[in-house]
Design a protein around this motif. Structure first.
Motif, PDB file in Angstrom:
ATOM      1  N   ASN A 416      14.276 -29.423  61.921  1.00 34.04           N
ATOM      2  CA  ASN A 416      15.311 -30.457  62.035  1.00 34.04           C
ATOM      3  C   ASN A 416      15.657 -30.751  63.491  1.00 34.04           C
ATOM      4  O   ASN A 416      15.861 -31.907  63.881  1.00 34.04           O
ATOM      5  N   HIS A 431      22.647 -36.089  65.923  1.00 28.85           N
ATOM      6  CA  HIS A 431      22.492 -35.447  64.623  1.00 28.85           C
ATOM      7  C   HIS A 431      23.587 -35.896  63.658  1.00 28.85           C
ATOM      8  O   HIS A 431      23.322 -36.208  62.489  1.00 28.85           O
ATOM      9  N   LEU A 435      23.102 -38.002  60.065  1.00 23.45           N
ATOM     10  CA  LEU A 435      23.641 -37.509  58.797  1.00 23.45           C
ATOM     11  C   LEU A 435      24.594 -38.514  58.174  1.00 23.45           C
ATOM     12  O   LEU A 435      24.660 -38.655  56.946  1.00 23.45           O
ATOM     13  N   HIS A 440      25.721 -37.883  54.233  1.00 25.51           N
ATOM     14  CA  HIS A 440      25.728 -36.432  54.050  1.00 25.51           C
ATOM     15  C   HIS A 440      27.164 -35.956  53.838  1.00 25.51           C
ATOM     16  O   HIS A 440      28.089 -36.368  54.549  1.00 25.51           O
ATOM     17  N   PRO A 443      28.504 -33.165  57.296  1.00 22.65           N
ATOM     18  CA  PRO A 443      27.732 -33.274  58.546  1.00 22.65           C
ATOM     19  C   PRO A 443      28.156 -32.247  59.596  1.00 22.65           C
ATOM     20  O   PRO A 443      27.314 -31.688  60.298  1.00 22.65           O
ATOM     21  N   THR A 446      26.685 -28.763  58.807  1.00 21.63           N
ATOM     22  CA  THR A 446      25.243 -28.755  59.021  1.00 21.63           C
ATOM     23  C   THR A 446      24.903 -28.678  60.505  1.00 21.63           C
ATOM     24  O   THR A 446      24.037 -27.903  60.926  1.00 21.63           O
ATOM     25  N   THR A 520      24.360 -29.478  49.164  1.00 20.25           N
ATOM     26  CA  THR A 520      22.949 -29.783  49.443  1.00 20.25           C
ATOM     27  C   THR A 520      22.171 -30.170  48.200  1.00 20.25           C
ATOM     28  O   THR A 520      21.054 -30.688  48.301  1.00 20.25           O
TER      29      THR A 520
END
Length: 659
Positions: A416, A431, A435, A440, A443, A446, A520
């Motif tokens: 990633n 990033h 996301l 997501h 975020p 993560t 997830t």
């Protein structure tokens, strides 16, 4: 005429040369090389004693040299058999807590006859103080560890008395007092005793290292143990010997009959003609050896040459040892699963990542403290995993959730990082933006996981942090990260994802492993076994989150609250902080993202959201994510910057550690 000294001379002897210097560049003499090779092959020096005690060459140093040659002289083939495994541990080379870990393990729960916690004992007391024993041996150079297993231990009425008698005779043989502790284990098919012996004798300046002769370590102590077992239980009867040999004939493991065959084989060929058999084993034993050879022939481990001779396979010993180990592993797995049907996976090396709950744990090698876990995986299979050397089993609770990664594999987090990086630069802002585009659910959490990985690689000198939230990656980032992981851990990488069983996670206040699966998605969850149990637990977890106002169900679709994991973590920290505040009288000071906090590291607490360190500044305290590196600073001043579930520690004025 004046005298002349022209013809006079004076002898000036040079310094004596070493005999070994006669060979080129000081290499050992040929005779020395031959003797060394013969010793490695199991040969005896000329003049060595025969009989039971003559398994190796005569010892030339250490205590017990004489006893090693005298032990077992009166033992016949009907003597009681005892297996002793011994280990010489150099404490400076062992792990920092090697002694404490080993002592804690041998006194663990479930090892007594009634499944209770083991109790250490010594020569003087039935309740030995292991902490005091450890403190007495802090300055010792080395330590001896033994496992004593009497073949008929179940018939011994007093296993402690037997161990004390053995150690008393050992003290007589070594001509000194011994400081030792022992714990009896009844949790296996063969009851056995763990003995830990200090490697130093005497007190103060009069003390000296305990050096035991190799011959006594190799066979002297075992023969003493056999003598005592024979005295206490009497010699084995012919019927007992016959039944024991009959059991060994069909076993798919290395047996006493196999060792006998290997011992008497010449150039890999065993000759069982009548004269040879009578000279070595006797008529009855010859019959058993023939039967065992027929069994080995069916396993392709022996080949018949003629009526009385067989050629043994060169792989016979390792193959039988591996089969025995496999049988033990399968029995352990079946016992751990309690009759539940699973596909069993026994891989020599982990090939694919494994996630699941710990069904059982223990030591695959009790003498060298090498552990194992049986994992009931989310893939519907059960996995037997050997742990890297030095793994603390107490940190892996039965029922907890772990993830195991194969050695040398590229971590998903590293992939990633490479995917997000632009021109070799990784930015947390990029990033977070990526996301957000895919909606997501968590975020921040993560990205925090990726930040922890980058900080670990920064400390190893692989990446460079340019600014807050910005890292520079090397061109061969994936290779260096993989090599770093392989150098750091021997075997698979084991991570504890949650100390709570899934049943306790369902209604826990905190960011649990189940919540991470909800965020997830149920990737890789099988419809059977533990995977099915996780699916059911996730359904009940959604119901609990709905009660808490953190989830909504729209038909078959579930909508989780934004920043679910952070919200659950903050709620649990607030509750834990209030409880500690009432307990200590200090004020709990919640931390904010990016805020620097400092204080003396006082303790750690285990929550559903993970483990947290308590930093006390004298006026109040803060709870920050715990990492192993901070444990070394217990009772010292520590500074930390918290960013979600990640933390950067600073020790002293210059050194900073981000995880």
């Amino acid at each position: 005429m004046p005298s002349r000294d022209d013809d006079r001379f004076r002898i000036r002897p040079a310094a004596p040369r070493s005999r070994s210097a006669a060979s080129p560049e000081g290499a050992p003499r040929f005779v020395s090389l031959v003797l060394k090779a013969a010793s490695k092959a199991g040969g005896r020096a000329s003049g060595a004693r025969g009989g039971p005690g003559a398994a190796g060459s005569a010892s030339t140093f250490g205590r017990g040299r004489v006893a090693a040659g005298m032990a077992g002289q009166k033992l016949g083939r009907n003597a009681r058999r005892v297996i002793i495994k011994s280990r010489f541990v150099v404490l400076k080379k062992a792990a920092a807590k090697s002694v404490a870990t080993h002592l804690r393990y041998i006194e663990r729960d479930g090892v007594t006859r009634d499944g209770q916690r083991g109790q250490a004992y010594s020569a003087q007391t039935d309740a030995a103080d292991l902490k005091a024993f450890e403190e007495r041996g802090q300055g010792d150079r080395h330590q001896f560890r033994y496992i004593v297993s009497v073949e008929d231990a179940v018939e011994l009425d007093d296993l402690r008395g037997y161990t004390r008698e053995l150690m008393q005779r050992m003290a007589v043989d070594l001509e000194t007092r011994l400081d030792w502790v022992a714990v009896d284990h009844w949790d296996t098919d063969n009851p056995h005793t763990h003995i830990v012996l200090r490697g130093r004798i005497g007190q103060g300046r009069q003390g000296q290292d305990l050096v035991i002769a190799p011959g006594y370590m190799a066979h002297g102590l075992r023969l003493r143990a056999s003598e005592i077992a024979t005295e206490w239980l009497g010699p084995r009867t012919e019927l007992e010997i016959r039944k024991g040999l009959l059991r060994e004939v069909e076993l798919e493991r290395l047996t006493g009959l196999d060792r006998m065959l290997l011992q008497h084989a010449a150039a890999g060929v065993v000759d069982l003609t009548e004269s040879s058999a009578n000279a070595t084993a006797g008529g009855q034993r010859q019959t058993m050896l023939r039967a065992r050879l027929h069994r080995l022939e069916s396993m392709a481990l022996a080949e018949r040459v003629d009526a009385n001779r067989w050629r043994l396979s060169s792989s016979m010993r390792p193959t039988l040892a591996a089969l025995g180990e496999r049988s033990d592993i399968l029995r352990t797995m079946h016992k751990a699963l309690r009759g539940e049907q699973r596909e069993l996976t026994l891989e020599a090396e982990l090939a694919t990542p494994v996630v699941g709950c710990i069904a059982t744990k223990g030591l695959a090698d009790e003498l060298h403290d090498r552990g194992y876990v049986v994992v009931d995986g989310v893939d519907g299979r059960a996995h037997y995993l050997k742990l890297p050397a030095g793994t603390d089993l107490s940190a892996l609770p039965v029922g907890g959730i772990i993830a195991a990664t194969p050695p040398g594999s590229v971590r998903p987090v590293d992939r990633n990082i490479l995917a997000i990086a632009k021109g070799g630069i990784y930015k947390t802002a990029d990033h977070l933006s990526s996301l957000a585009q895919v909606a997501h659910g968590e975020p921040g959490t993560t990205v925090d996981a990726h930040v922890r990985r980058l900080e670990a690689l920064r400390r190893a000198g692989i990446v460079e942090r340019i600014a807050d939230g910005v890292w520079k990656l090397p061109q061969d980032f994936a290779r260096k990260a993989r090599e770093h992981d392989m150098h750091k851990a021997e075997g698979a990488t084991i991570e504890l994802r949650s100390h709570l069983p899934i049943a306790q996670q369902v209604r826990a206040i905190g960011a649990t492993w189940l919540d991470q699966q909800l965020v997830t998605g149920d990737v890789g969850l099988a419809t059977r076994g533990f995977g099915a149990r996780v699916r059911d637990a996730m359904i009940h977890r959604v119901e609990f989150l709905s009660e808490e106002g953190l989830a909504e169900r729209h038909g078959q679709r579930v909508v989780l609250a934004r920043n679910l994991l952070a919200t659950l973590r903050e709620r649990e920290l607030a509750s834990a902080g209030k409880a500690l505040q009432d307990q200590t009288g200090s004020i709990h000071r919640p931390t904010r993202t990016g805020e620097s906090v400092s204080g003396v590291y006082r303790r750690s607490i285990q929550l559903a959201s993970g483990r947290f360190a308590m930093l006390d500044d004298g006026m109040g305290f803060s709870l920050v994510p715990w990492r192993p590196v901070v444990e070394q600073k217990f009772g010292q001043q520590v500074s930390a910057i918290v960013r979600g579930s990640s933390v950067s520690f600073q020790f002293g004025r210059t050194r900073s550690v981000g995880v």
